[in-house]
Write a protein that holds these residues in place. Structure first.
Motif, short mmCIF file in Angstrom:
data_model
loop_
_atom_site.label_atom_id
_atom_site.label_comp_id
_atom_site.label_asym_id
_atom_site.label_seq_id
_atom_site.Cartn_x
_atom_site.Cartn_y
_atom_site.Cartn_z
N ILE A 1 0.61 10.18 -5.70
CA ILE A 1 1.97 9.93 -4.72
C ILE A 1 1.48 9.47 -3.62
O ILE A 1 2.04 8.49 -3.06
CB ILE A 1 2.86 11.23 -4.27
CG1 ILE A 1 3.46 11.46 -6.13
CG2 ILE A 1 3.81 11.13 -3.42
CD1 ILE A 1 4.07 12.84 -5.77
N GLN A 2 0.52 10.05 -2.82
CA GLN A 2 0.22 9.47 -1.29
C GLN A 2 -0.20 8.12 -1.63
O GLN A 2 -0.22 7.17 -0.76
CB GLN A 2 -1.07 10.40 -0.83
CG GLN A 2 -1.40 9.90 0.23
CD GLN A 2 -0.45 10.27 1.57
OE1 GLN A 2 -0.23 11.16 2.08
NE2 GLN A 2 0.29 9.04 1.82
N GLN A 3 -1.16 7.70 -2.68
CA GLN A 3 -1.30 6.38 -2.93
C GLN A 3 -0.50 5.32 -3.22
O GLN A 3 -0.36 4.38 -2.62
CB GLN A 3 -2.48 6.45 -4.14
CG GLN A 3 -3.34 5.35 -4.37
CD GLN A 3 -4.46 5.32 -5.48
OE1 GLN A 3 -4.83 6.38 -5.72
NE2 GLN A 3 -4.64 4.28 -6.09
N TYR A 4 0.51 5.82 -3.86
CA TYR A 4 1.79 5.13 -4.02
C TYR A 4 2.62 4.86 -2.97
O TYR A 4 2.82 3.52 -2.81
CB TYR A 4 2.69 5.90 -5.20
CG TYR A 4 4.01 5.21 -5.67
CD1 TYR A 4 4.13 4.32 -6.33
CD2 TYR A 4 5.06 5.80 -4.77
CE1 TYR A 4 5.38 3.37 -6.74
CE2 TYR A 4 6.24 5.04 -5.01
CZ TYR A 4 6.52 4.23 -5.77
OH TYR A 4 7.86 3.67 -6.24
N LEU A 5 2.75 5.77 -2.18
CA LEU A 5 3.61 5.66 -0.90
C LEU A 5 2.76 4.65 -0.11
O LEU A 5 3.38 3.47 0.47
CB LEU A 5 3.74 6.85 -0.29
CG LEU A 5 4.61 7.84 -1.00
CD1 LEU A 5 4.69 9.18 -0.11
CD2 LEU A 5 5.99 7.44 -1.15
N ARG A 6 1.32 4.86 0.26
CA ARG A 6 0.68 3.89 0.88
C ARG A 6 0.79 2.50 0.71
O ARG A 6 1.11 1.45 1.33
CB ARG A 6 -0.58 4.33 1.13
CG ARG A 6 -1.48 3.67 2.21
CD ARG A 6 -2.69 4.41 2.50
NE ARG A 6 -2.78 5.79 3.51
CZ ARG A 6 -2.38 5.54 4.78
NH1 ARG A 6 -2.29 4.55 5.36
NH2 ARG A 6 -1.88 6.73 5.33
N GLU A 7 0.54 2.30 -0.86
CA GLU A 7 0.64 0.82 -1.42
C GLU A 7 2.03 0.00 -1.11
O GLU A 7 2.34 -0.95 -1.08
CB GLU A 7 0.09 1.25 -2.79
CG GLU A 7 -1.30 1.27 -3.23
CD GLU A 7 -1.73 1.31 -4.59
OE1 GLU A 7 -2.83 1.55 -4.77
OE2 GLU A 7 -0.60 1.56 -5.27
N GLN A 8 3.01 0.95 -1.56
CA GLN A 8 4.44 0.53 -1.31
C GLN A 8 4.67 -0.04 0.12
O GLN A 8 5.41 -1.05 0.58
CB GLN A 8 5.48 1.57 -1.63
CG GLN A 8 5.45 1.99 -3.32
CD GLN A 8 5.43 0.90 -4.04
OE1 GLN A 8 6.15 0.10 -3.89
NE2 GLN A 8 4.42 0.83 -4.94
N MET A 9 3.72 0.63 1.21
CA MET A 9 4.26 0.30 2.51
C MET A 9 4.20 -1.17 2.91
O MET A 9 4.81 -1.46 3.78
CB MET A 9 3.48 1.15 3.46
CG MET A 9 4.10 2.50 3.72
SD MET A 9 5.74 2.69 4.15
CE MET A 9 5.78 2.08 5.77
N VAL A 10 3.27 -1.91 2.05
CA VAL A 10 3.24 -3.28 2.43
C VAL A 10 4.66 -3.96 2.30
O VAL A 10 4.90 -4.92 3.19
CB VAL A 10 2.16 -3.96 1.45
CG1 VAL A 10 2.18 -5.66 1.69
CG2 VAL A 10 0.87 -3.16 1.61
N VAL A 11 5.50 -3.53 1.42
CA VAL A 11 6.71 -4.17 1.09
C VAL A 11 7.68 -3.16 1.80
O VAL A 11 8.74 -3.87 2.56
CB VAL A 11 6.96 -4.21 -0.36
CG1 VAL A 11 8.67 -4.70 -0.51
CG2 VAL A 11 6.04 -5.20 -0.98
#
Ligand code: SF4
Length: 423
Positions: free
Chosen positions: A318-328
């Protein structure tokens, strides 16, 4: 999030393209590439990655004609990728020659970093320093005068050591060296002003590699000038040591309102991404409640009640997913960086922490019924079960983000940056 905002040390505001550094602005996160600047494509790619990770300025080494000759191309490549992150040129022994021979480089950079300890000695060194400062003034660029323990101006250090020995109450050599760092920065800044560079174009740093020394030097430096300060522990080291040492030093200073831009000088573990230094810098500021960058996951440490790795994997994913999504998400869902997600390992603290978060999941501990209640805004929304819990939970997070931070969402733009107070 804490409401006790540290009172920032009052400074000039330094504008570096669209980024402002100083006490009226949030503390800025910056980073540095480790590519060969002569490799324009590779360097531009790494700058883009650092920028996507949240680096608000990126420094590149400009150490040779081959490197200086590629700086304008790097800027162009970034612009073509839609990346407007300001570039800082790191100059050392031959900076004046490179700025002279490559005027495109001088223009393409947004800020020059000059180390007064290695521009050269005597009159020659003064001339080189003056050329770089005049070039900055001519192109309306900001400058960081970056003094470093490992490359302190030796003639200044000797002069101060001699004066100390001749004094009635000599200080320890260590104290004199720290004072020499500060004097080097302040005298160089004054020289730059005398050469025509406005005070609001100057940022200072005095980097050392020991935590207590850094705290002492920056407290002293901060009390003696109004220049914004670039904060960082030099040669912080690798892995947890580098992260802990940087955090220990920076947290003390930031809590005292000292520091206007930070860089975490981590030695990357082999194979680990360069962007780690950006993540650590952001997490220091975010966990201190000074800025918000990325939704945070609250996770319990686990114990004998969590004998499987399910909840550890879910917290990580979840932390990885949230960080990756932040680009968009950063542009699409303003305010989403303050989202708080809880991933808990059992019923002891799980429901309680989950209710306090925006979204929380309480996973089953050993011997508990294999179901995972999900709480949204403090209310139990659904109970997940089976092998697909991670994907179903991420879908709930995505839906929450769209409905709360999308157009018309109740939390849109509710960016929880603590107002900056200047003393
Ligand atoms: S919430 Fe449960 S699993 Fe997590 S540390 Fe506490 S008791 Fe252990």
């Amino acid at each position: 999030m804490s409401t006790q905002a540290p009172i920032r040390r009052n400074t000039h505001q330094v504008q570096i393209d669209h980024i402002a550094v100083g006490s009226e602005s949030p503390v800025i996160v910056q980073s540095m590439t480790n590519t060969d600047t002569a490799d324009a494509a590779g360097t531009a790619q790494q700058i883009k990655a650092l920028s996507d990770a949240g680096s608000e300025m990126v420094r590149i080494t400009v150490n040779s004609p081959e490197a200086a000759g590629k700086v304008a191309e790097i800027r162009r490549r970034l612009d073509d990728m839609g990346c407007n992150t300001p570039l800082i040129g790191d100059f050392h022994f031959n900076g004046e020659r490179l700025l002279q021979e490559f005027p495109d480089c001088a223009k393409a950079l947004s800020k020059y970093r000059i180390n007064p300890g290695n521009v050269g000695k005597g009159v020659k060194g003064d001339e080189k320093f003056a050329y770089m400062i005049r070039t900055a003034a001519e192109h309306d660029k900001a400058v960081r005068i970056g003094v470093n323990w490992g490359s302190l101006d030796q003639s200044l250090a000797k002069r101060m050591m001699d004066a100390n020995l001749a004094s009635a109450n000599p200080k320890s050599p260590d104290e004199v060296m720290k004072e020499a760092l500060i004097v080097s920065a302040l005298e160089s800044a004054q020289k730059a002003v005398d050469l025509g560079l406005p005070e609001n174009k100057i940022i200072l740093s005095c980097k050392v590699s020991a935590v207590q020394d850094l705290i002492q030097v920056y407290r002293d430096l901060g009390a003696r000038c109004r220049y914004p300060l670039h904060l960082g522990l030099t040669e912080a080291g690798m892995g947890s040591k580098g992260i802990v040492a940087s955090t220990a030093a920076l947290a003390v200073l930031l809590q005292e309102g000292i520091g206007d831009t930070i860089r975490i000088s981590l030695t990357p573990e082999p194979g680990s991404p360069r962007t780690q230094e950006v993540v650590v810098g952001q997490e220091i500021l975010q966990t201190m409640g000074l800025r918000s960058f990325t939704p945070m996951v609250t996770a319990c440490p686990g114990c004998g009640r969590t004998t499987s790795t399910v909840f550890q994997e879910l917290a990580r994913d979840i932390q990885q997913y949230l960080r990756e999504q932040m680009v968009v998400w950063r542009a699409q869902y303003p305010g989403v960086e303050s989202l708080n997600v809880a991933v808990m390992g059992c019923v002891v603290n799980g429901p309680g922490e989950s209710k306090l978060a925006d979204i929380g999941i309480s996973l089953p501990g050993t011997g508990e019924t294999p179901v995972a209640p999900v709480y949204v805004d403090g209310q139990r929304k659904v109970t997940l079960k089976g092998d697909n819990m991670a994907a179903e939970f991420l879908a709930i997070v995505q839906e929450y983000v769209e409905t709360h931070y999308g157009e018309g969402g109740a939390k849109r733009s509710s960016i929880r940056i603590i107002p900056i107070k200047a003393s």
